[in-house]
Design an enzyme around this catalytic site. Structure first.
Site, PDB file in Angstrom:
ATOM      1  N   GLU A 131      48.057  -1.093  53.877  1.00 32.81           N
ATOM      2  CA  GLU A 131      49.509  -1.327  53.817  1.00 32.81           C
ATOM      3  C   GLU A 131      50.173  -0.558  52.675  1.00 32.81           C
ATOM      4  O   GLU A 131      51.277  -0.017  52.815  1.00 32.81           O
ATOM      5  CB  GLU A 131      49.764  -2.835  53.650  1.00 32.81           C
ATOM      6  CG  GLU A 131      51.209  -3.245  53.650  1.00 32.81           C
ATOM      7  CD  GLU A 131      51.906  -2.963  54.980  1.00 32.81           C
ATOM      8  OE1 GLU A 131      51.633  -3.662  55.955  1.00 32.81           O
ATOM      9  OE2 GLU A 131      52.723  -2.026  55.025  1.00 32.81           O
ATOM     10  N   LYS A 207      52.616  10.312  54.453  1.00 30.28           N
ATOM     11  CA  LYS A 207      53.037   8.967  54.886  1.00 30.28           C
ATOM     12  C   LYS A 207      53.547   9.008  56.323  1.00 30.28           C
ATOM     13  O   LYS A 207      53.291   8.092  57.121  1.00 30.28           O
ATOM     14  CB  LYS A 207      54.109   8.439  53.929  1.00 30.28           C
ATOM     15  CG  LYS A 207      53.566   8.174  52.518  1.00 30.28           C
ATOM     16  CD  LYS A 207      54.687   7.934  51.524  1.00 30.28           C
ATOM     17  CE  LYS A 207      54.158   7.656  50.130  1.00 30.28           C
ATOM     18  NZ  LYS A 207      55.212   7.698  49.091  1.00 30.28           N
TER      19      LYS A 207
HETATM   20  N1  HSE Z   1      54.901   9.575  44.497  1.00 33.44           N
HETATM   21  C1  HSE Z   1      55.273   8.536  45.422  1.00 33.44           C
HETATM   22  C2  HSE Z   1      56.788   8.447  45.535  1.00 33.44           C
HETATM   23  C3  HSE Z   1      54.764   7.166  44.986  1.00 33.44           C
HETATM   24  O1  HSE Z   1      57.505   9.005  44.708  1.00 33.44           O
HETATM   25  O2  HSE Z   1      57.256   7.827  46.489  1.00 33.44           O
HETATM   26  C4  HSE Z   1      53.412   6.830  45.515  1.00 33.44           C
HETATM   27  O3  HSE Z   1      53.407   6.716  46.922  1.00 33.44           O
END
Ligand code: HSE
Ligand code: NAP
Length: 442
Positions: A131, A207
Site C-alpha cells: 500500500e 507509481k
Molecule cells: N519522492 C516521493 C514524492 C516520496 O515526492 O512524492 C516517496 O514516494
C-alpha cells in the site's frame, strides 16, 4: 486461546521505519485488539547500527546483520522500508520464498520487478502487501485491488509525486523560479539531494505502473511510460496558464483504449475548477474512472514518516491476521498481456511557448509550419519580449516577441513533427515549454 504475538523484522529504520515504530507504540492496544494478537518488532536492520536514533526501538533490537531477520524462522513478517533495488530486492525475494509475508513501501521494486515478487510470494505461500508504495498514506492500492475490483477501469490519473507538486505550487503561488522552489522543497525535506527521479517524472512513472498493473490486470513497466518532467517549466508558463484559467500539475495518466494501455507522465494544465487543481503542496490525489463507479478521487499526504507508516501499519495488520490462515488469498492479477499504445497516437491539446523574430510575415510562417502537420491552432497570444529573457540556446540580434500558441486536439506525432518544423525556421529563435492540456473529459 489467544495466539502468540507475531514476530516482525523491519528492514530499515529511517524516515518510514521510525514512523512505523512510533505509530505501533502509540496505538498498540487498539491495533492488537483489532488483529486479535500481539505484534512484536523483534529486529530492525540498518546500515550503521552505531548511528544515534530517536527513541523507539530498544538498541539491542537494532542490527546490521540481515540474517538475524531472514535467517530466524520465528520472524513471520518482514517489513521492507530500506528502499532501492539493491539488497532490498534480494531480501524481499528470500523472505517470500521462505514463507515470510512481506510488507513493502518500495515502488522501485514493485514497478520494476513486480512479476518476480509475486512469483516468490506464490512459491513461498506468503503474502505481499505494498500500500505504501503509491500515494504514501492514501489507501489506493487496497481500494483498487479489492473495493473497485468489480469495475472495468478506463482511466487512472493523478498527482503522484509530492515533491514536484510542492515545487509547482510554490511557483504558482509565489512566482518562484523552478530552482528557487526546488531549493525550498529540499529545505523542507521533500526533495532529496539528487531530485532527478522526482523532477524527471520517474518516481511518478513507477507509481503509475503499479496502479495501471492493478487497474488493467496486465504487467506495466516504467520503460513503457512516456515521460516528460518539469525541468522546462518556467514562471512565464505558470503565469500564462493562470491568465487562461489553468494550473500546472505533473500528471500521471493511464488509459485503456481498444484493449491497449496508454501511460504517460507529463506536466499538464488543469482547469482551475477541476478538483486536481486544488491539490497543493506535497499532497497527492488519484482519480479513477470505472464503468460502475463512474469517478472516484482519493486525496491525502503522498509521503512523510507518519502518513507512510499509516499505510504500512494497515498492511502489517492484514499480514498478521492472515499469517496463520494460509495467507490472504491476494495474488498477482496480471492475467492479461495487453499491448502498450504508442505515445504518437495519443490525442491532446497543447500549449507551446516560442520566441520569434518580431517582423512581417513571421506569424504566417509559423501558422504554415503547424498547418503542414495537420495541427490546428486554437489561439495565439503575442507579447513583446524584454531584452535578456532568452530561452535555453537562444541567440542572435533584433526585436523579439513571445508567442503562446494553443492548439486544438492533435495527435502527439503530428505535434512532434510541427515542432521539428518550427525549429528549422530561422525566424523561430527558441522553443520553450510544450505543455499538454489535461483531457477535457478528465
Ligand atoms: N519522492 C516521493 C514524492 C516520496 O515526492 O512524492 C516517496 O514516494
Ligand atoms: P531512509 O530514511 O533513507 O531510510 C532507509 C533505512 O534503511 C535506514 O535506516 C538505513 O540505515 C537502512 N538501509 C538502507 N540501505 C541499507 C542496507 N543496504 N543495509 C541495511 N540497511 C539499509 O528511507 P525512507 O525515506 O524511510 O524510505 C524507505 C522506503 O520507503 C523507500 O523505498 C521509499 O521510496 C519508500 N517511501 C518513502 C516515503 C517517504 O516519505 N520517505 C514515502 C513513501 C514510500 P541507516 O539508518 O543506518 O542509514
Amino acid at each position: 486461546m489467544v495466539p502468540s504475538a507475531v514476530r516482525v523484522g523491519l528492514l530499515g529504520l529511517g524516515t518510514v521505519g521510525q514512523g512505523v515504530v512510533q505509530v505501533l507504540e502509540r496505538n498498540r492496544a487498539d491495533i492488537e485488539r483489532k488483529v486479535g494478537r500481539g505484534i512484536e518488532i523483534v529486529r530492525a536492520l540498518v546500515r550503521d547500527p552505531s548511528k544515534p536514533r530517536p527513541e523507539g526501538l530498544p538498541a539491542e533490537r537494532i542490527t546490521g546483520n540481515v540474517e538475524e531477520i531472514l535467517g530466524d524462522p520465528e520472524v513471520r513478517i518482514v517489513v521492507e522500508v530500506m528502499g532501492g533495488t539493491g539488497p532490498a530486492r534480494e531480501y524481499i525475494l528470500r523472505a517470500l520464498r521462505s514463507g515470510k509475508s512481506v510488507v513493502t513501501a518500495n515502488k522501485d521494486i514493485m514497478a520494476e520487478h513486480g512479476a518476480e515478487v509475486w512469483a516468490a510470494a506464490a512459491a513461498g505461500g506468503a503474502d505481499v502487501f505494498f500500500e505504501a508504495s503509491v500515494g504514501g498514506g492514501i489507501p489506493i492500492v487496497r481500494a483498487m485491488k479489492q473495493s473497485l475490483a468489480g469495475n472495468c477501469v478506463r482511466r487512472v490519473a493523478g498527482i503522484l509525486n509530492g515533491t514536484t507538486n510542492y515545487i509547482l505550487t510554490r511557483m504558482s503561488r509565489e512566482g518562484l523560479s523552478l530552482a528557487a522552489a526546488l531549493a525550498e522543497a529540499q529545505a523542507q525535506g521533500y526533495a532529496e539531494a539528487d531530485p532527478s527521479a522526482d523532477l524527471d517524472g520517474l518516481d511518478a512513472a513507477r507509481k503509475l505502473c503499479i496502479l495501471s498493473s492493478i487497474a488493467y490486470s496486465t504487467r506495466c513497466r516504467p520503460a513503457e511510460v512516456f515521460r516528460q518532467g518539469i525541468r522546462d517549466i518556467g514562471p512565464a508558463d505558470i503565469a500564462y496558464g493562470a491568465r487562461m484559467g489553468w494550473i500546472c500539475k505533473l500528471l500521471g495518466i493511464s488509459e485503456l483504449r481498444k484493449g491497449a494501455v496508454s501511460m504517460r507522465v507529463h506536466p499538464a494544465f488543469v482547469r482551475r475548477e477541476h478538483p486536481l487543481a486544488a491539490v497543493s503542496d506535497a499532497f497527492n490525489a488519484i482519480y479513477i474512472q470505472g464503468d460502475a463507479i463512474g469517478e472516484a478521487m482519493f486525496y491525502g499526504r503522498g509521503a512523510g514518516s507518519l502518513p507512510t507508516a499509516s499505510a504500512i501499519l494497515g498492511d502489517l495488520m492484514d499480514a498478521a491476521r492472515f499469517i496463520d490462515r494460509g495467507g490472504s488469498g491476494t495474488a498477482c492479477t496480471c492475467f492479461h498481456q495487453r499491448p502498450v499504445e504508442d505515445i504518437g497516437a495519443v490525442i491532446s491539446r497543447f500549449y507551446i511557448r516560442l520566441h520569434v523574430d518580431d517582423r512581417v510575415g513571421v506569424l504566417a510562417q509559423i501558422a504554415d509550419a503547424f498547418g503542414r502537420c495537420d495541427v490546428s491552432i486554437l489561439s495565439v497570444l503575442q507579447s513583446p519580449l524584454s531584452p535578456g529573457e532568452a530561452l535555453t540556446g537562444e541567440s542572435g540580434e533584433g526585436e523579439r516577441a513571445e508567442l503562446i500558441v494553443v492548439t486544438h486536439e492533435v495527435r502527439e506525432d503530428s505535434l512532434e513533427r510541427a515542432i521539428a518544423g518550427l525549429r528549422r525556421l530561422a525566424s523561430v529563435r527558441g522553443v520553450g515549454a510544450v505543455i499538454r492540456l489535461a483531457p477535457e473529459d478528465l
